[in-house]
Structure formats: structure tokens, C-alpha cells
Design a protein around this motif. Structure first.
Motif, PDB file in Angstrom:
ATOM      1  N   MET A  94       0.976  -1.069   0.174  1.00  0.00           N
ATOM      2  CA  MET A  94      -0.109   0.039   0.185  1.00  0.00           C
ATOM      3  C   MET A  94       0.866   1.192   0.028  1.00  0.00           C
ATOM      4  N   GLU A  95       0.530   2.193  -0.732  1.00  0.00           N
ATOM      5  CA  GLU A  95       1.313   3.417  -0.927  1.00  0.00           C
ATOM      6  C   GLU A  95       0.583   4.510  -0.450  1.00  0.00           C
ATOM      7  N   VAL A  96       0.982   5.127   0.647  1.00  0.00           N
ATOM      8  CA  VAL A  96       0.321   6.480   1.210  1.00  0.00           C
ATOM      9  C   VAL A  96       1.397   7.659   0.750  1.00  0.00           C
ATOM     10  N   LEU A  97       0.430   8.663   0.245  1.00  0.00           N
ATOM     11  CA  LEU A  97       1.285   9.761  -0.377  1.00  0.00           C
ATOM     12  C   LEU A  97       0.592  11.160   0.066  1.00  0.00           C
ATOM     13  N   VAL A  98       1.259  12.152   0.513  1.00  0.00           N
ATOM     14  CA  VAL A  98       0.716  13.510   0.720  1.00  0.00           C
ATOM     15  C   VAL A  98       1.070  14.158  -0.862  1.00  0.00           C
ATOM     16  N   ASP A  99      -0.305  14.615  -1.233  1.00  0.00           N
ATOM     17  CA  ASP A  99      -0.452  15.518  -2.230  1.00  0.00           C
ATOM     18  C   ASP A  99       0.190  14.647  -3.849  1.00  0.00           C
ATOM     19  N   GLY A 100      -0.290  13.429  -3.481  1.00  0.00           N
ATOM     20  CA  GLY A 100      -0.017  12.778  -4.856  1.00  0.00           C
ATOM     21  C   GLY A 100      -1.014  13.085  -5.875  1.00  0.00           C
ATOM     22  N   ASP A 101      -0.753  12.517  -7.000  1.00  0.00           N
ATOM     23  CA  ASP A 101      -1.765  12.718  -8.270  1.00  0.00           C
ATOM     24  C   ASP A 101      -3.073  12.081  -7.988  1.00  0.00           C
ATOM     25  N   LEU A 102      -4.030  12.699  -8.216  1.00  0.00           N
ATOM     26  CA  LEU A 102      -5.415  12.477  -7.882  1.00  0.00           C
ATOM     27  C   LEU A 102      -6.319  13.146  -8.807  1.00  0.00           C
ATOM     28  N   THR A 103      -7.481  12.289  -9.276  1.00  0.00           N
ATOM     29  CA  THR A 103      -8.455  12.977 -10.365  1.00  0.00           C
ATOM     30  C   THR A 103      -9.740  12.862  -9.596  1.00  0.00           C
ATOM     31  N   GLY A 104     -10.636  13.709 -10.011  1.00  0.00           N
ATOM     32  CA  GLY A 104     -12.146  13.659  -9.583  1.00  0.00           C
ATOM     33  C   GLY A 104     -12.727  12.604  -9.853  1.00  0.00           C
ATOM     34  N   GLN A 105     -12.508  11.906 -11.086  1.00  0.00           N
ATOM     35  CA  GLN A 105     -13.067  10.744 -11.413  1.00  0.00           C
ATOM     36  C   GLN A 105     -12.570   9.311 -10.408  1.00  0.00           C
ATOM     37  N   GLU A 106     -11.522   9.361  -9.893  1.00  0.00           N
ATOM     38  CA  GLU A 106     -10.698   8.450  -9.017  1.00  0.00           C
ATOM     39  C   GLU A 106     -11.534   8.682  -7.678  1.00  0.00           C
ATOM     40  N   LEU A 107     -11.755   9.881  -7.131  1.00  0.00           N
ATOM     41  CA  LEU A 107     -12.394  10.217  -5.952  1.00  0.00           C
ATOM     42  C   LEU A 107     -14.094   9.823  -6.022  1.00  0.00           C
ATOM     43  N   ASN A 108     -14.507  10.154  -7.181  1.00  0.00           N
ATOM     44  CA  ASN A 108     -16.044   9.740  -7.392  1.00  0.00           C
ATOM     45  C   ASN A 108     -16.174   8.198  -7.445  1.00  0.00           C
ATOM     46  N   THR A 109     -15.123   7.350  -8.037  1.00  0.00           N
ATOM     47  CA  THR A 109     -15.075   5.953  -7.662  1.00  0.00           C
ATOM     48  C   THR A 109     -15.170   5.449  -6.319  1.00  0.00           C
ATOM     49  N   LEU A 110     -13.919   6.075  -5.657  1.00  0.00           N
ATOM     50  CA  LEU A 110     -14.023   5.709  -4.251  1.00  0.00           C
ATOM     51  C   LEU A 110     -15.039   6.153  -3.425  1.00  0.00           C
ATOM     52  N   PHE A 111     -15.560   7.231  -3.722  1.00  0.00           N
ATOM     53  CA  PHE A 111     -16.691   7.630  -2.876  1.00  0.00           C
ATOM     54  C   PHE A 111     -18.077   6.980  -3.204  1.00  0.00           C
ATOM     55  N   HIS A 112     -18.296   6.301  -4.285  1.00  0.00           N
ATOM     56  CA  HIS A 112     -19.562   5.682  -4.624  1.00  0.00           C
ATOM     57  C   HIS A 112     -19.322   4.301  -4.000  1.00  0.00           C
ATOM     58  N   ALA A 113     -17.982   3.818  -3.929  1.00  0.00           N
ATOM     59  CA  ALA A 113     -17.791   2.349  -3.304  1.00  0.00           C
ATOM     60  C   ALA A 113     -18.160   2.544  -1.630  1.00  0.00           C
ATOM     61  N   ALA A 114     -17.600   3.763  -0.998  1.00  0.00           N
ATOM     62  CA  ALA A 114     -17.487   3.911   0.524  1.00  0.00           C
ATOM     63  C   ALA A 114     -18.833   4.555   0.998  1.00  0.00           C
ATOM     64  N   TRP A 115     -19.462   5.567   0.091  1.00  0.00           N
ATOM     65  CA  TRP A 115     -20.610   6.275   0.714  1.00  0.00           C
ATOM     66  C   TRP A 115     -21.874   5.973   0.066  1.00  0.00           C
ATOM     67  N   PRO A 116     -22.639   5.129   0.706  1.00  0.00           N
ATOM     68  CA  PRO A 116     -23.873   4.785  -0.199  1.00  0.00           C
ATOM     69  C   PRO A 116     -24.650   6.132  -0.515  1.00  0.00           C
ATOM     70  N   GLY A 117     -25.406   6.178  -1.706  1.00  0.00           N
ATOM     71  CA  GLY A 117     -25.924   7.684  -2.058  1.00  0.00           C
ATOM     72  C   GLY A 117     -25.113   8.844  -2.528  1.00  0.00           C
TER      73      GLY A 117
END
Length: 131
Positions: free
Chosen positions: A1-24
């Protein structure tokens, strides 16, 4: 597992993670959120985003922890705590003296394990939603 401060990140990646983690969860434009971050911490497994936390600051001594999110497939592994601790250390290095967080009562134990202690706080619901 790689934990990074200010690593590359896209909104689509966040939406995918949030869909999996937060119902609704509904797709969100994370551009304005990320533009206001003091820092963000991400966790990736085999290149896939599995953890995220955002920290915003007031430009001075106070920073605020937001959106701690861990993919359901890797919960209860210590990843959430690792994300929060990395965020706290990075915020300290960037000049914050205090790290604030708001959370629901069922998350008290998690936040205590991360090092938070209870304080009195106030809140105004600006959405006009009762409750």
C-alpha cells in the motif's frame, strides 16, 4: 500500500472511491475542493485509489480534516488511521498548530485512536434542512 501526501489524483478516482464507500454518493466536481486543500493524503493499492483524506487550512494555525474515506475492501486494516496520522504530520509541517475534525458519534473510537480528543464545538446548518 502506498500512502502519499499530495500525490496525483483525479475527480473521477474520487467519485469511484466515494461511490464504493458512501451509499448514495452522487458524482461531484472535486476541482473546487482540491483547489482549496492545504493538503490531501491518498492511499493506493496496485495503482488504484483505496483511501483519501483532505485537509483545509485557515491560512494560520488551524487546519480541518475532511472526507476521511477508505474503500470497503480495505477497511479495518489500519489504513484510515494511517491516512489521518500522515495528514496530521503534514499539516504540522505546513505550519498548522491545531487539527480539527467533526464526526458522527459512531466514529468516536476511530478518531480517538487517531489522537483526537473531545472538545466543545458549535454548528449551524446552512442548508435549511431540519435536524
Amino acid at each position: 500500500m502506498e500512502v502519499l501526501v499530495d500525490g496525483d489524483l483525479t475527480g473521477q478516482e474520487l467519485n469511484t472511491l466515494f461511490h464504493a464507500a458512501w451509499p448514495g454518493h452522487r458524482d461531484t466536481d472535486f476541482g473546487p475542493v482540491l483547489a482549496r486543500s492545504l493538503l490531501r493524503v491518498t492511499a493506493r493499492r496496485s495503482g488504484r485509489l483505496v483511501g483519501y483524506v483532505n485537509v483545509i487550512g485557515d491560512g494560520g494555525a488551524h487546519a480541518f480534516l475532511l472526507d476521511t474515506t477508505v474503500h470497503p475492501g480495505v477497511r479495518r486494516t489500519g489504513l484510515g488511521t494511517a491516512l489521518v496520522r500522515a495528514a496530521a504530520e503534514a499539516a504540522r509541517r505546513r505550519g498548522a498548530h491545531w487539527l480539527h475534525v467533526d464526526f458522527e458519534p459512531h466514529l468516536t473510537g476511530f478518531h480517538q485512536r487517531c489522537g483526537f480528543r473531545p472538545t466543545a464545538a458549535g454548528l449551524i446548518d446552512l442548508t435549511g434542512t431540519p435536524g
